[in-house]
Every structure is written in C-alpha cells, then in structure tokens.
Write an enzyme that holds these catalytic residues in place. Structure first.
Site, PDB file in Angstrom:
ATOM      1  N   TYR A 145       0.839  -1.238  -0.061  1.00  0.00           N
ATOM      2  CA  TYR A 145       0.088   0.110  -0.015  1.00  0.00           C
ATOM      3  C   TYR A 145       0.839   1.275   0.093  1.00  0.00           C
ATOM      4  CZ  TYR A 145      -3.433   3.509   1.467  1.00  0.00           C
ATOM      5  OH  TYR A 145      -4.324   4.564   1.558  1.00  0.00           O
ATOM      6  N   ASP A 240       9.333   2.941   0.060  1.00  0.00           N
ATOM      7  CA  ASP A 240       8.251   3.469   0.780  1.00  0.00           C
ATOM      8  C   ASP A 240       8.558   3.049   2.222  1.00  0.00           C
ATOM      9  OD1 ASP A 240       6.007   4.155   2.063  1.00  0.00           O
ATOM     10  OD2 ASP A 240       4.472   3.552   0.546  1.00  0.00           O
ATOM     11  N   LYS A 272       4.324   9.263   9.272  1.00  0.00           N
ATOM     12  CA  LYS A 272       3.810   8.706  10.461  1.00  0.00           C
ATOM     13  C   LYS A 272       5.053   9.323  11.812  1.00  0.00           C
ATOM     14  CE  LYS A 272       1.466   4.658   8.522  1.00  0.00           C
ATOM     15  NZ  LYS A 272       0.074   5.470   8.795  1.00  0.00           N
TER      16      LYS A 272
END
Length: 437
Positions: A145, A240, A272
């Site tokens: 994702y 990523d 994050k």
C-alpha cells in the site's frame, strides 16, 4: 456532542454526517464487525474512549506514537509552536532542522521535501521518477500500500485489503494502464517485467518491509534485486518507508537491511513517526533527483500546509528523543508480546504464524509461510474478529483488521504488557472456536 450518548448513538449520528461514520475506512470495524470505538484522549501506552473506558493501545495511531501517546516533551514543543502561529505559508527554520535530523540518520538523503501525507510523498516520488526518466510505467507489488493516489491503488493492501476491494471506483483505466502489478517477493517476475518492458519502466516502488497485508518481510536479497534491476535498466527504486521509517530503527528498514548490504534506493518516502503524530510526511534522496522538484526543477509539487510549523515541531522533538534506548525498549517489548501471543494461540490449538519486520509484527492464521498477498488472503481470516473483540472487551485495542501490523511504543511498560498477556488465553480460545461464515 452530548456527553450522555452511547457509542452506538455517536456512531449512528456520525454515519449521518460522515461517509461510513469515519474519516479513514479501516477505522469502521468493517472486517471485525461491531461499533467503532470513539476516542477522546491518549497517554503513554493507553487510549481512552468517550465513555471513559481505558485500553492498552496496540495501534499507536498506526505507527506515529513511537514514544507513546502525548509524550510531554513532544506536546510541549507543539504547544510552544502554536503560541507563535498555526500556519504561515512560508518557510520556517523548523523545516530545516527536521531535514538535518533526517539527513543525519539516512546517509543517501541529501535533500528532503516535506508534504502533509504519505500519499502525497509517494505520489510525488512517482512524479519525480517519471520526470527523471521520461518514462511512464511504474511497477508495484500486490499487497503493498502506497497511499490512495490513482496509479497506486491497484492490488493494494491496508484498507483496500480489509474491504476486499480490487482497487477503487473512480480510478480511470488510463490511470491504471501505466501501473504494472507483480507478485511480492518474486524476483523472476520482476526480471521478466524488465526484460519485456524495461525501456518503459520509470520506477519500482515497494514497501521497504510490507506491513499493509500483515507483516510480510522481503525475502533475503529481494530488495537488493530491485536495486540491481532498476540500476541496470535506468529506472528508479523508490523505497516506501512511510510505515517503517524511524519506527523499526534509527534509519528505518533501510538502516537494518540496505546499509549493511551496501545498497540505497534512489528515493525514500517517510510519514507517521517523522511527524510525531501530526500530519507530516517527506520525500528524500540525492540532490540530483530532489532538485528536479520546483522551484529548482520542472517537476511541480506544492502544498499550503507542507512543513506546517506544529507538525515539524512534533517531528523534531520525536526524532531527537528517539534514541537507541527507545528502539531497544520497543524491540524487547515486541519480542515479549510475540512470544505471549504465540504461546496463547498454540495452547488453544490455533494454527498461526507470527511474522516480523523489526519491532513490527502481525499474526497470520495459517501454518504456511506468508510471502505474498495471495498467501495473506488465504489464511483463516475468520479467526481474527473474535480474537479482536475478546481483547477489546478486556481493554486491549488491536488494529481492527487482520491485514495490519501490531504496534508498540517506548511507553509499553511491564504493567501494560502484563495486562495484554493476561487477556490473551481467553482471546485465543475465542479464535479457536470461530467458524467460517
């Protein structure tokens, strides 16, 4: 809203004014059933819902709360920044300071561009790759994702996996046509893709260690193979680390694997932890690529709230506090919990595997190794909802999806871990008694 309302009442009203009652799909409890828990506060290893019920938290805001919720020094940094203004739409020295902290941790990150979300970071990385190579095709892996931009939703994990969706309505065929989706951990498939379409491929984007289909670490040498093949064919490698970056170690997953093996991606994305719980993400890499971004180069990217002063204050405080002792504590707490979960499930006779990527881990309800998205989907997913709800009833908040990692923090002390461990046997028995729908 009135304080006397039940959770069900709040959710019912939320559904009247917000699609699905939530602002991000996986919060809706769609795959576990029941009413989502509305939270009002958090501190350390705990969150508190609107009925004042307290839970040990294993979501940690899906990763950012590395130090624990509402760490006093992070909160103080944000409060002080807020007194000076919430947003300027102009450069600040806090952005420069945070870029310097990232550069100090990640040797190949010569320059950093801040954005507000991980989706923006990966979207921008793709645009830079296409601008640098003059090519259109991007390669991603099933189950990874990379945010919800059109080109990257094909065969995605995370909330897409939770909802059982192949992609998303509203994504045009033209957008998807330039995305080539390959099985994860399949070097042969990647070699074949480059052999047949190498001159068209702008980049390969991969989660450094996937954690959005559950934790499915790269096979030894898989990331290195991506690096080798992209280099041989003039494509870029985008790593990523929105989820793993600065959570699994001081330099993210690259610090655990790439640095020791002597390879580096062309571009890396962070989110994050880098914002300490505030909306902040970043794209980083060598100057020759980063300077393709406007205003220096021809690749356009902009954002009014990019590098927001409150978010960069939280990020600076978090990265300064995230020292070796923090990572050691989280690593040790994760091992304790992994052992306890495995023991409880084994005692209850539940077939399972616990897979890890640094201090991240997840439970798969199968005895077979999980190396791909297809493997992850083939598990006995029906066992997770009863496990989830048994722990929730005992005051333990898990991610409301089997396709997610479990997160710990530096605030998860012995008392918090003991509370989880005490609740595990009953939860494991609930999983054992589950039957397919």
């Amino acid at each position: 809203m009135p304080s006397h309302l039940s959770m069900e009442d709040i959710y019912r009203h939320a559904c009247e004014v917000i699609p699905g009652g939530v602002s991000s799909p996986v919060r809706a409890f769609g795959s576990v059933g029941g009413t989502p828990v509305f939270l009002k506060s958090a501190e350390g290893a705990h969150v508190v819902d609107v009925t004042d019920r307290r839970y040990v938290d294993l979501v940690c805001s899906w990763g950012p709360a590395l130090l624990g919720h509402a760490h006093p020094e992070v909160v103080r940094a944000v409060q002080e920044a807020a007194t000076r203004g919430l947003s300027f739409g102009a450069p600040t020295t806090a952005e420069v300071d945070l870029a310097d902290l990232i550069r100090a941790r990640v040797s190949f990150a010569e320059k950093v561009r801040f954005v507000s979300t991980g989706t923006e970071a990966t979207m921008t990385a793709i645009r830079v790759a296409r601008g640098a190579t003059g090519r259109d095709v991007i390669v991603k892996f099933a189950g990874c994702y990379h945010g919800h931009s059109d080109a990257l939703l094909a065969a995605a994990g995370s909330g897409v996996a939770t909802a059982g969706l192949p992609g998303s309505a509203g994504v045009t065929a033209a957008s998807a046509a330039d995305t080539l989706v390959l099985p994860y951990n399949d070097t042969d498939a990647l070699e074949e893709a480059f052999a047949t379409r190498g001159e068209q491929i702008a980049c390969v984007i991969t989660e450094a260690a996937p954690a959005n289909m559950g934790v499915v670490p790269p096979d030894p040498g898989f990331n290195a193979a991506i690096r080798r093949l992209t280099s041989e064919h003039g494509a870029l490698m985008i790593l990523d680390e929105v989820l793993t970056g600065f959570r699994v170690g001081a330099a993210g997953w690259w610090g655990l694997e790439g640095a020791p093996e002597g390879w580096a991606p062309d571009l890396v994305t962070y989110g994050k932890v880098v914002g300490g719980g505030m909306p902040l993400a970043a794209l980083a890499g060598p100057a020759r690529l980063m300077d393709l971004l406007a205003p220096v180069g021809p690749v356009y990217q902009a954002g009014t709230l990019s590098g927001n002063p409150l978010a960069t204050a939280a990020g600076n405080a978090t990265l300064r506090l995230a020292d070796a002792a923090v990572y050691d504590h989280v690593d040790r707490a994760s091992l304790v919990l992994q052992d306890a979960v495995g023991a409880a499930l084994s005692e209850a006779g539940v077939a399972h595997r616990i897979q890890t990527a640094g201090n991240l881990f997840s439970v798969f309800f199968t005895e077979e190794p999980v190396r791909t998205y297809e493997d992850a989907k083939a598990q006995d997913t029906f066992r997770y909802p009863p496990l989830f709800h048994a722990l929730l009833e005992a005051g333990i908040a898990l991610p409301p999806s089997v396709f997610e990692a479990w997160f710990l923090s530096a605030a998860h002390d012995e008392a918090a871990l003991d509370r989880i461990i005490e609740a595990l046997p009953a939860a494991a028995r609930a999983a054992a008694q589950a039957r397919p729908a």
